[in-house]
Design a protein around this motif. Structure first.
Motif, short mmCIF file in Angstrom:
data_model
loop_
_atom_site.label_atom_id
_atom_site.label_comp_id
_atom_site.label_asym_id
_atom_site.label_seq_id
_atom_site.Cartn_x
_atom_site.Cartn_y
_atom_site.Cartn_z
N PHE A 92 -6.96 -4.46 9.00
CA PHE A 92 -6.73 -3.03 9.12
C PHE A 92 -7.12 -2.52 10.50
O PHE A 92 -7.97 -3.08 11.18
CB PHE A 92 -7.53 -2.28 8.06
N LEU A 105 0.82 -1.21 0.00
CA LEU A 105 0.00 0.00 0.00
C LEU A 105 0.85 1.26 0.00
O LEU A 105 0.37 2.35 -0.22
CB LEU A 105 -0.92 0.00 1.22
N ALA A 115 -11.82 -1.64 8.56
CA ALA A 115 -12.12 -1.35 7.15
C ALA A 115 -13.02 -2.41 6.54
O ALA A 115 -12.78 -2.88 5.43
CB ALA A 115 -10.82 -1.20 6.34
N GLU A 154 -8.14 0.52 0.19
CA GLU A 154 -6.90 -0.21 0.42
C GLU A 154 -7.20 -1.66 0.76
O GLU A 154 -6.51 -2.57 0.30
CB GLU A 154 -6.13 0.45 1.57
N ALA A 155 -8.25 -1.85 1.58
CA ALA A 155 -8.62 -3.22 1.94
C ALA A 155 -8.97 -4.00 0.68
O ALA A 155 -8.60 -5.17 0.54
CB ALA A 155 -9.78 -3.21 2.91
N ALA A 156 -9.69 -3.36 -0.23
CA ALA A 156 -10.07 -4.06 -1.46
C ALA A 156 -8.83 -4.44 -2.26
O ALA A 156 -8.71 -5.56 -2.75
CB ALA A 156 -10.99 -3.17 -2.30
N ARG A 157 -7.89 -3.48 -2.36
CA ARG A 157 -6.67 -3.79 -3.12
C ARG A 157 -5.89 -4.91 -2.45
O ARG A 157 -5.32 -5.77 -3.10
CB ARG A 157 -5.79 -2.54 -3.23
N ASP A 158 -5.91 -4.88 -1.12
CA ASP A 158 -5.22 -5.92 -0.36
C ASP A 158 -5.87 -7.28 -0.60
O ASP A 158 -5.22 -8.31 -0.54
CB ASP A 158 -5.28 -5.56 1.12
N ARG A 189 -11.79 -12.37 7.04
CA ARG A 189 -11.72 -11.87 5.67
C ARG A 189 -10.30 -11.98 5.13
O ARG A 189 -10.09 -12.23 3.94
CB ARG A 189 -12.18 -10.41 5.65
N PHE A 199 -14.92 -11.70 -0.16
CA PHE A 199 -14.45 -10.70 -1.12
C PHE A 199 -13.17 -11.13 -1.84
O PHE A 199 -13.09 -11.13 -3.07
CB PHE A 199 -14.25 -9.36 -0.41
N PRO A 214 -0.59 -4.25 -4.50
CA PRO A 214 -1.11 -5.02 -3.36
C PRO A 214 -1.98 -6.20 -3.77
O PRO A 214 -1.94 -7.24 -3.11
CB PRO A 214 -1.91 -4.00 -2.56
N HIS A 215 -2.76 -6.05 -4.86
CA HIS A 215 -3.68 -7.14 -5.18
C HIS A 215 -2.97 -8.33 -5.81
O HIS A 215 -3.57 -9.35 -6.07
CB HIS A 215 -4.82 -6.65 -6.07
N ARG A 264 -9.27 3.67 3.65
CA ARG A 264 -8.80 2.33 3.99
C ARG A 264 -9.66 1.24 3.37
O ARG A 264 -9.22 0.11 3.17
CB ARG A 264 -8.75 2.16 5.50
N LEU A 265 -10.95 1.61 3.07
CA LEU A 265 -11.80 0.58 2.46
C LEU A 265 -11.27 0.20 1.09
O LEU A 265 -11.27 -0.97 0.72
CB LEU A 265 -13.23 1.11 2.36
N PHE A 268 -16.27 -3.60 4.59
CA PHE A 268 -17.08 -2.91 3.59
C PHE A 268 -18.50 -2.73 4.13
O PHE A 268 -19.21 -3.73 4.34
CB PHE A 268 -17.11 -3.69 2.28
#
Lengths: 416, 294, 319
Positions: free
Chosen positions: A80, A51, A84, B196-200, A143, A97, A71-72, B193-194, A86
């Motif tokens: 987090f 990140l 974080a 970022e969480a998705a990218r993570d 998650r 997810f 990151p992906h 951060r949401l 969703f």
């Protein structure tokens, strides 16, 4: 999977968040990055997650260089801070997810199993805001874990929980880590949390790693004032290294002797059998105080050389001598004779005594240091230990450590 | 500590300092004057609400009127004629259709463009950002008649035929700012951060936007779109300056009718929209409440 | 970038550190430059639209206002400033009336709207959302229709006029020149009433949103520190709601001063505002230069007033 950070650093404009840093996190370990806010620990974690892009240096995961991977595409997941989750997806969809993004078709069974692991099977259709803080925390964990990452990163995962729940989740996290056996990298400002959970801890301060090691070693043998103060409490006493005692051969480790500012006063307050204690320089040199009792023993403090953080310390080097409050024993001055031989000792006067339940906390004024903290187990307490009482403080030389006096003695004290 | 202070505070607050404690129980006084004073703000608020809603009630009431002449300003007799034949007036439903067409198109365009701009302003730092912010803000701080006259002047100078297109252009122009403000507020309040969480969690840039960013921004986009629709549908001043002779929107029809004579059907349309919208909003809230409780 | 830069970058004085993209990570080489252009691409459609159909017209209007000619012969720029002097001479009273009515309506909106906003924020409890819906609900009926409804409410034989007459209020107000002694319609009072009504929600909503943000524990703290309820309001609540007051008064005053619908529908020729004059010049007389001059003057006066007001109110932040 071993993580190797080599020479990794991060600058934001003029501000250097992380100075070039080398760190190896062994596979399967529970590794904690501990430090006050702004010390660079979160930035380090975010660089591992992808990140944040490092300004310099590289990150290896096993043998693969992942420094430039987005990151992906990293087999690394994060829990987090504040989770974080969703808000527009329910618990099951939050957990699913990552699997869905990687094109996994039937996620239902895995999600169910994962929610069972974190004991949230019944909550699958709830929205995150309908859960308590502890439940949200477990969803965030599920998650991340469902993706079976090589490394799990946890950014202050328990920060938002109250004390009791935090204790419970600490154990839970430790249990899960043992169960899944993957590497956990845990960022926290809570030294107790780091000590209870981690196999090894890196203490960070102002963008640098101050000390790295197992929790017990950090606590027992801190190498800087920041570590000494940030992990628990330390009494730090200004002192000066004395020349080696006569009669000890160079080969044997006789340890290091130091004298404190209180040498004179403590001698006069003690049994008064010392020789030539009038001048500070003569105090140590004049006698073979090694195993002796009385005045000379008080004048000098001893510690094993391995516990001195100052390299090449020789006579005259200024040091800070440290000892943990719970290592010190308090004996009323009337019974100074019962102090075991060979202990380091100081005399002083109790200025404050407060009852903490499991223990008593005493503040003792000594010539060496205006305020020494002592914790005494709450058993068989001597009734004479009240404010005003004169006492002898004594502890084993092996519980003593010495730090470089050139640093701020109060570093890490106010840090939360 | 707090528990020791709440006692005196509660006692103090129950009576204004300086006045002697009234005889009787030391609880809140039951004297009607005191109660009136305590609730004065509620009474004033309800009066203001009545002032706001009175015209709607009158419109609803007079939609059942059977006026004597062409003007529907005074009550004569109850009738449901207008409700059974809402399009019985020449040109009215045509103008309604035109208004709806323009409102839908203007909303679509303004929402799309406004959302892009809002993301740029909320998410990026770039040269000229404060100028752009001012540019977005200015139309909202400008009297409509100024925008109307100046845009009309432009079209005249450019010899552009007034009509559907000119109305649409004008409506998109003044709706854009409102969309930008609504979406920007939402995007800025979103937790970065949401994403970022998705990218993570293995979502690429497009998936992150589609699965996380857009759903989270949706309430702001919807608010901007609804505002656009309402503003466009109800606009009169800018429309009057930029419409052609054959493009008569619903507000323009009402304006014309105000000079020639207002048919009861106008009240029917006004009331129907009012009732429909309130029912939709309340229904939406009720279901939302029920879902939250479930 | 080439299209967006002149319109967005023209008045930015220093191409300083603001140039960097928001993402501090930056990225290397071509990645950075592509990211640097993204905001401009995103802004392009809306920016272009506003530049062409909002900013450009304002300049066109300025130039039109110094043209002379006629519809038949065409207009040319002659730096003819007589439109401005003529406009002020002929329509000076309209300007005065516009700002007077708008200021009165704004003050009334504040007085009427504040208690309602306060009630929604602090006293409505579980009715809060319902009352908010009721504030917005009138918008769903076309405002022309609602303004026409005031014609019914204030009509000569109606209950309002009857009640005011029997209380001899009309006698007093007609002495002040606010109403006729027999009627409300076609009087200044009716126009101000209509303006107040029409723009009241624009006052209430910003007021509410700034009141709602106030932590109620501040009220308790004030009371704990010996403040009477009225003192609490004066010293704590009202100062904290000032951003809402500023936003609300601007959102009410600006559109009200340019409005011509209320004057047209509820007033007589004696209550015409500047909006009516612009509308007549533009749509009926077809004297575009004069219309442009008046419109430009209106805009300039409002901008001056707003900037003075905002400096006085000490707040630069509005939205």
């Amino acid at each position: 999977m071993t993580i190797t950070l080599s020479g990794i650093s991060k600058r934001f404009g003029d501000f250097t968040a992380v100075h070039p840093l080398d760190l190896t996190i062994p596979e399967g370990s529970f590794f904690a990055l501990l430090g006050a806010s702004g010390c660079g620990k979160t930035t380090t974690l975010r660089m591992i997650a992808g990140l944040e892009e490092p300004t310099a240096g590289s990150i290896l995961l096993g043998d693969d260089d992942i420094t430039r991977l987005p990151p992906h595409k990293r087999p690394v997941n994060t829990v987090f801070q504040n989770y974080a989750l969703f808000p527009h997806l329910d618990v099951a969809e939050n957990v699913a997810f990552g699997l869905r993004r990687r094109g996994v078709r039937s996620v239902r069974k895995q999600v169910e199993e994962m929610l069972e692991l974190v004991q949230l099977g019944a909550m699958a259709r709830r929205k995150p805001r309908q859960l308590s803080g502890g439940q949200q925390q477990r969803v965030a964990l599920a998650r991340a874990l469902i993706n079976r990452p090589r490394v799990l990163l946890l950014d202050e995962p328990l920060g938002a929980l109250d004390l009791k729940l935090r204790r419970q989740m600490q154990l839970e996290l430790k249990r899960i880590q043992t169960e899944v056996g993957i590497t956990f990298v845990h960022v926290t400002h809570d030294q107790e949390e780091a000590m209870t959970m981690a196999d090894s801890v890196a203490v960070m301060y102002q963008g640098r790693v101050e000390q790295l090691g197992p929790p017990a070693e950090l606590y027992e043998n801190p190498r800087s004032t920041f570590v000494a103060n940030f992990l628990g409490t330390s009494n730090l006493i200004e002192a000066e290294v004395l020349p080696p005692e006569e009669g000890t051969s160079a080969g044997t480790d006789a340890g290091i002797r130091v004298k404190t500012a209180g040498a004179d006063a403590s001698a006069s307050a003690g049994a008064g059998t010392g020789t030539g204690t009038g001048s500070g320089a003569g105090a140590g040199a004049g006698s073979g105080a090694g195993a002796g009792v009385g005045g000379d023993g008080e004048a000098a403090l001893r510690l094993p050389s391995a516990r001195c953080a100052v390299e090449g310390a020789e006579a005259g080097t200024k040091v800070l001598v440290g000892v943990r409050p719970e290592k010190i024993s308090l004996t009323h001055a009337d019974e100074a004779g019962t102090v075991p031989a060979g202990h380091n000792r100081l005399t002083g006067r109790i200025t404050d005594a407060s009852y903490l339940g499991v223990s008593w906390q005493y503040l003792v004024e000594t010539p060496a240091c205006p305020e020494l903290t002592v914790y005494a187990q709450n058993v068989e307490r001597d009734d004479r230990l009240v404010p005003g009482a004169r006492v002898v403080l004594h502890w084993r030389p092996s519980h003593t450590f010495a730090l470089d006096a050139a640093q701020d003695a109060a570093a890490g004290e106010e840090a939360l | 500590m707090p528990s020791t202070t709440t006692g005196p505070v509660a006692a103090r607050s129950s009576r204004p300092s300086g006045t002697p404690r009234p005889s009787g129980p030391p609880r809140r006084s039951r004297s009607p004057l005191r109660r009136l004073r305590r609730n004065a703000v509620v009474l004033a608020g309800c009066a203001a609400l009545a002032y706001l809603l009175l015209p709607n009630l009158v419109v609803l009431l007079f939609s059942f009127n059977k006026p004597a002449g062409r003007f529907n300003y005074s009550w004569r007799a109850f009738s449901t004629d207008a409700w059974t034949d809402p399009c019985g007036v020449a040109d009215m439903c045509g103008s309604l259709r035109l208004s709806l067409q323009i409102a839908v198109l203007a909303t679509l365009i303004a929402t799309a463009f406004g959302t892009f701009a809002a993301f740029a302003l909320a998410r990026y730092r770039f040269r000229g950002k404060s100028t752009t912010n001012a540019l977005i803000f200015l139309p909202m701080a400008m009297p409509e008649v100024v925008m109307a006259a100046s845009l009309g002047t432009l079209f005249l100078n450019m010899r552009i035929q007034f009509g559907f297109i000119t109305i649409l252009i004008a409506h998109v122009m003044f709706c854009l700012s409102f969309v930008v403000v609504a979406v920007k507020a939402r995007v800025m309040s979103m937790d970065p951060r949401l994403e970022e969480a998705a990218r993570d969690l293995y979502a690429g840039p497009f998936q992150t936007f589609w699965r996380v960013t857009l759903p989270l921004a949706a309430p702001g986009i919807a608010a901007g779109a609804m505002l656009s629709f309402a503003l466009s549908f109800d606009d009169f001043i800018i429309t009057q300056f930029n419409a052609g002779p054959s493009t008569v929107t619903f507000p323009m029809f009402v304006w014309g009718a105000a000079q020639r004579g207002v048919p009861v059907q106008v009240n029917v349309i006004g009331s129907a929209m009012f009732v429909l919208a309130v029912a939709l909003v309340l229904g939406g809230q009720l279901t939302a409440n029920r879902r939250r409780r479930a | 970038m080439t299209t967006a830069a002149p319109l967005t970058g023209s008045s930015s004085p220093a191409p300083g550190p603001a140039e960097a993209p928001a993402d501090p990570a930056g990225g290397a080489g071509d990645g950075r430059s592509r990211r640097g252009l993204t905001p401009y691409w995103l802004l392009l459609p809306a920016g272009l639209w506003l530049a062409v159909f909002f900013v450009a017209p304002l300049f066109y209007q300025a130039s039109t206002s110094v043209q002379s000619g006629s519809l038949e012969e065409g207009f040319r720029v002659t730096w003819e400033f007589s439109h401005y002097t003529d406009a002020l001479e002929t329509y000076g009273a309209h300007f005065v009336r516009s700002f007077g009515y708008a200021a009165t309506a704004t003050a009334l909106c504040l007085v009427i709207g504040y208690p309602l906003a306060y009630m929604i924020a602090f006293r409505a409890g579980r009715w809060r959302n319902l009352v908010l819906v009721m504030v917005i609900a009138p918008f769903f009926t076309s405002f022309l229709i609602r303004t026409l409804a005031w014609k019914t409410i204030l009509s000569d034989g109606g209950p309002v006029v009857g009640a005011l007459k029997s209380l001899h209020v009309l006698d007093a107000t007609s002495l002040l020149g606010l109403t006729g002694d027999e009627r409300l319609l076609a009087t200044p009072l009716a126009v101000v009433c209509g303006l107040t009504y029409n723009f009241l929600p624009f006052m209430i909503l910003p007021l509410y949103s700034s009141l709602e943000r106030i932590d109620t524990s501040l009220h308790e703290a004030a009371r704990d520190l010996y403040a009477k309820p009225s003192t609490t309001f004066r010293k704590v609540t009202f100062p904290l709601s000032l951003p809402g007051v500023v936003a609300g008064t601007l959102l009410t005053f600006i559109p009200a001063s340019g409005d011509y619908i209320n004057a047209q529908l509820l007033g007589s020729p004696n209550e015409q505002m500047i909006g009516n004059a612009i509308q007549k010049q533009f749509l009926n007389v077809l004297d575009y230069p004069t219309a442009a001059a008046m419109s430009f003057l209106l805009m300039a006066l409002i901008l001056v007033m707003v900037s003075v007001y905002m400096r006085k109110a000490g707040t630069e932040e509005l939205v």
